[in-house]
Design a protein around this motif. Structure first.
Motif, mmCIF file in Angstrom:
data_model
loop_
_atom_site.group_PDB
_atom_site.id
_atom_site.type_symbol
_atom_site.label_atom_id
_atom_site.label_comp_id
_atom_site.label_asym_id
_atom_site.label_seq_id
_atom_site.Cartn_x
_atom_site.Cartn_y
_atom_site.Cartn_z
ATOM 1 N N UNK A 50 0.816 -1.208 0.000
ATOM 2 C CA UNK A 50 0.000 0.000 0.000
ATOM 3 C C UNK A 50 0.843 1.249 0.000
ATOM 4 N N UNK A 51 0.398 2.205 -0.790
ATOM 5 C CA UNK A 51 0.983 3.532 -0.723
ATOM 6 C C UNK A 51 2.165 3.768 -1.632
ATOM 7 N N UNK A 52 2.567 2.787 -2.444
ATOM 8 C CA UNK A 52 3.696 3.035 -3.323
ATOM 9 C C UNK A 52 3.296 3.948 -4.467
ATOM 10 N N UNK A 53 4.083 4.989 -4.747
ATOM 11 C CA UNK A 53 3.760 5.832 -5.896
ATOM 12 C C UNK A 53 4.075 5.112 -7.189
ATOM 13 N N UNK A 54 3.348 5.415 -8.210
ATOM 14 C CA UNK A 54 3.601 4.874 -9.539
ATOM 15 C C UNK A 54 4.186 5.974 -10.405
ATOM 16 N N UNK A 55 5.510 5.904 -10.736
ATOM 17 C CA UNK A 55 6.098 6.953 -11.562
ATOM 18 C C UNK A 55 5.373 7.062 -12.894
ATOM 19 N N UNK A 56 5.198 8.278 -13.333
ATOM 20 C CA UNK A 56 4.528 8.526 -14.606
ATOM 21 C C UNK A 56 5.561 9.042 -15.594
ATOM 22 N N UNK A 57 5.650 8.404 -16.729
ATOM 23 C CA UNK A 57 6.648 8.800 -17.720
ATOM 24 C C UNK A 57 5.977 8.949 -19.077
ATOM 25 N N UNK A 58 5.005 9.837 -19.134
ATOM 26 C CA UNK A 58 4.281 10.036 -20.379
ATOM 27 C C UNK A 58 5.024 10.957 -21.327
ATOM 28 N N UNK A 59 6.107 11.554 -20.878
ATOM 29 C CA UNK A 59 6.913 12.408 -21.749
ATOM 30 C C UNK A 59 8.371 12.126 -21.461
ATOM 31 N N UNK A 60 9.255 12.729 -22.251
ATOM 32 C CA UNK A 60 10.673 12.509 -22.044
ATOM 33 C C UNK A 60 11.206 11.396 -22.918
ATOM 34 N N UNK A 61 12.433 10.976 -22.593
ATOM 35 C CA UNK A 61 13.161 10.002 -23.392
ATOM 36 C C UNK A 61 13.777 8.956 -22.493
ATOM 37 N N UNK A 62 13.810 7.720 -22.960
ATOM 38 C CA UNK A 62 14.462 6.632 -22.233
ATOM 39 C C UNK A 62 15.569 6.067 -23.119
ATOM 40 N N UNK A 63 16.782 6.014 -22.567
ATOM 41 C CA UNK A 63 17.915 5.412 -23.259
ATOM 42 C C UNK A 63 18.082 3.982 -22.769
ATOM 43 N N UNK A 64 18.073 3.030 -23.681
ATOM 44 C CA UNK A 64 18.296 1.625 -23.354
ATOM 45 C C UNK A 64 19.657 1.211 -23.904
ATOM 46 N N UNK A 65 20.579 0.948 -23.000
ATOM 47 C CA UNK A 65 21.902 0.481 -23.390
ATOM 48 C C UNK A 65 21.964 -1.018 -23.111
ATOM 49 N N UNK A 66 22.051 -1.820 -24.161
ATOM 50 C CA UNK A 66 22.108 -3.272 -24.033
ATOM 51 C C UNK A 66 23.533 -3.719 -24.318
ATOM 52 N N UNK A 67 24.087 -4.523 -23.406
ATOM 53 C CA UNK A 67 25.510 -4.871 -23.428
ATOM 54 C C UNK A 67 25.648 -6.387 -23.460
ATOM 55 N N UNK A 68 26.498 -6.898 -24.313
ATOM 56 C CA UNK A 68 26.839 -8.310 -24.269
ATOM 57 C C UNK A 68 27.828 -8.507 -23.128
ATOM 58 N N UNK A 69 27.363 -9.200 -22.070
ATOM 59 C CA UNK A 69 28.154 -9.286 -20.843
ATOM 60 C C UNK A 69 29.410 -10.124 -21.017
ATOM 61 N N UNK A 70 29.519 -10.865 -22.093
ATOM 62 C CA UNK A 70 30.757 -11.592 -22.360
ATOM 63 C C UNK A 70 31.908 -10.622 -22.563
ATOM 64 N N UNK A 71 31.609 -9.434 -23.064
ATOM 65 C CA UNK A 71 32.651 -8.474 -23.413
ATOM 66 C C UNK A 71 32.792 -7.338 -22.409
ATOM 67 N N UNK A 72 31.675 -6.862 -21.865
ATOM 68 C CA UNK A 72 31.690 -5.625 -21.083
ATOM 69 C C UNK A 72 30.721 -5.740 -19.911
#
Length: 536
Positions: A228-250
């Motif tokens: 109970x009581x947890x806020x739900x972040x709202x992200x209806x605007x802005x930008x999200x950067x997704x950096x996907x990394x192959x963990x074998x290398x980095x």
């Protein structure tokens, strides 16, 4: 073109032998569960496509060790090798089409599509226009397919949060009965101890959950998907950067350094790392508790409701940073370690698992965070052990548990050791063909599975960089990481703090847990994180 330029063009690329961590990871690759690290950075504004591509390309050049690919070779070669390149082989920065499911699909790609080791660099940056709420188990079975077990209406498909979870007023980022702490520092050394008196949810009696709950603070019930009581972040605007990394290398910290360089080049603002927080002085040693034998089999995470499809599931959430009293002899990392142990002990009891000691793998990273940071897989792994008898959230015993945990983590960090131990260093010695060593490594991994640690907790800590992309895009207000969750562990916990908030990512193997299980583990984690806010 001059002769000198032709010779430079035609010269054989520099080759670097795989370090121990890279080789072991390469031996154990599985198509069903790609070894990816996912970093998710949320910005309040928008980014210009051409400027970002140019800034990230220049950041790669300034950290040339990231520009690499696996060199081809014959089966009888003695070592794998990285081939360094002057420029990327592929377009690294991508701009997927916006849409209501764009956020969920980007998370799904981060778990299911590892950047190829055969192309330089083994990373991918996706720029997603935010649309819809951020929190929840948004990663699906496949891109464009809602996760199994959900019955949300089509218009809500952009966020696969648990369907019974109420939408909160997002103008406040605090839980109703707990005022937000002063979060000017991730270590929060000057915050007074909170009042741990009754604070039950209004109108809801606290259930009797046995000795592992704090008085007045009910542990979430197994059939409940909400705290109970947890806020739900709202992200209806802005930008999200997704950096996907192959963990074998980095690894994640290395690529975050590259992203910070790109932010500085893009926005023209200083993104130098902040000074690390100072750890408090050790306190009076608490009563000793016999450590579990290293030869005893650790507890496994009890199976929940597995998914029929292979791969990983993911849940992200935002929580208040745990409060600590002034001069506490433990850190936020120690609180998170205790929280993880108590969460899994509770989960296993609920599922009837036999009591066993818990072992939690903790990455330790001693690299500097400045522009000269070594790029690659630079962390070493240590294991923090807990006897099952000491895993109680009783308020009177919590200070001693926190202090014992702090003593253990401090001792483990102080001992120099190879990244994966001396056994792995011997296993990767180039005295036999690498294909033979690969078969041996996979066999030993299967044989040692019962002694593998219970889970992995990777606490990035306070993000050391502002990740400020300038006036239009702004600086990051949330950063999530997640690490691979292959069996036999089947669950990883990753935390980071940004803008005075704790960002938690739970990632699990679908062979072990389902989306509802992840939601319940999140609620247990939040509950036990609160129980660590006690006076010494």
């Amino acid at each position: 073109m001059t002769a000198l330029q032709r010779r430079a063009r035609d010269a054989a690329p520099v080759r670097v032998p795989f370090p121990v961590v890279d080789e072991v990871a390469r031996h154990c690759l599985q198509e069903e569960e790609p070894e990816t690290v996912h970093i998710e950075v949320h910005l309040p504004g928008r980014l210009d496509e051409a400027r970002l591509r140019a800034a990230f390309a220049e950041a790669l050049r300034r950290h040339p060790r990231v520009l690499m690919r696996e060199a081809p070779g014959r089966w009888y070669r003695l070592r794998y090798a990285w081939e360094l390149t002057a420029e990327p082989d592929v377009e690294v920065v991508r701009f997927p089409a916006p849409g209501r499911n764009a956020l969920r699909d980007a998370r799904t790609r981060a778990l299911t599509e590892a950047p190829a080791l055969s192309s330089s660099p083994p990373v991918r940056l996706e720029v997603v226009l935010a649309s819809g709420p951020v929190e929840g188990s948004e990663a699906g079975d496949a891109v464009g397919v809602p996760p199994r077990g959900t019955d949300r209406p089509a218009q809500d498909a952009g966020c696969d949060t648990v369907r019974d979870r109420p939408t909160q007023d997002t103008t406040s980022a605090t839980m109703p009965d707990h005022p937000a702490p002063d979060t000017t520092s991730a270590t929060m050394p000057d915050h007074p101890a909170p009042d741990t008196g009754p604070d039950t949810v209004r109108g809801r009696p606290a259930p009797d959950t046995g000795p592992d709950t704090m008085p007045g603070r009910p542990a979430p019930e197994a059939g409940s998907n909400t705290m109970p009581g947890r806020p739900t972040p709202d992200s209806t605007s802005g930008t999200v950067l997704f950096l996907t990394i192959n963990h074998t290398a980095l690894d994640g910290p290395a690529c975050l350094r590259v992203l910070a360089t790109a932010a500085e080049l893009y926005g023209g603002r200083d993104n130098s790392p902040a000074a690390p927080p100072v750890r408090g002085a050790p306190g009076t040693p608490p009563p000793a508790v016999a450590a579990p034998s290293p030869w005893s089999r650790p507890a496994r995470v009890a199976p929940g409701t597995p998914e029929p499809s292979p791969g990983n599931g993911l849940l992200v959430t935002e929580l208040p940073l745990p409060r600590r009293p002034r001069g506490a002899p433990y850190t936020v990392n120690d609180q998170l370690m205790v929280t993880t142990a108590l969460t899994l002990a509770h989960w296993n009891r609920e599922h009837g698992a036999r009591p066993r000691p818990l072992r939690i793998t903790m990455p330790v990273d001693d690299r500097p965070r400045d522009a000269g940071m070594p790029i690659g897989n630079g962390t070493r792994l240590v294991e923090v052990a807990f006897a099952h008898e000491e895993l109680t959230a009783d308020a009177d015993r919590m200070p001693a548990l926190l202090q014992r945990t702090a003593a253990r983590t401090r001792a483990l960090k102080a001992v120099p050791r190879p990244q994966l131990g001396r056994g792995a260093a011997l296993l990767t010695a180039p005295v036999t063909p690498v294909a033979w060593r690969a078969a041996l490594t996979r066999g030993l991994r299967r044989a040692a599975a019962p002694w593998t640690s219970t889970t992995l907790l990777s606490n990035i800590g306070r993000i050391p960089y502002a990740l400020d992309f300038g006036e239009e895009a702004g600086r990051a207000h949330a950063v999530w990481f997640s690490a691979p969750a292959r069996m036999p562990r089947g669950l990883t916990v990753t935390t980071a703090s940004t803008a005075g908030r704790l960002h938690l990512a739970l990632r699990w193997s679908r062979a072990l847990l389902g989306h509802g299980d992840g939601a319940h583990l999140r609620d247990l984690f939040e509950h036990y994180l609160h129980t660590t806010e006690v006076a010494p």
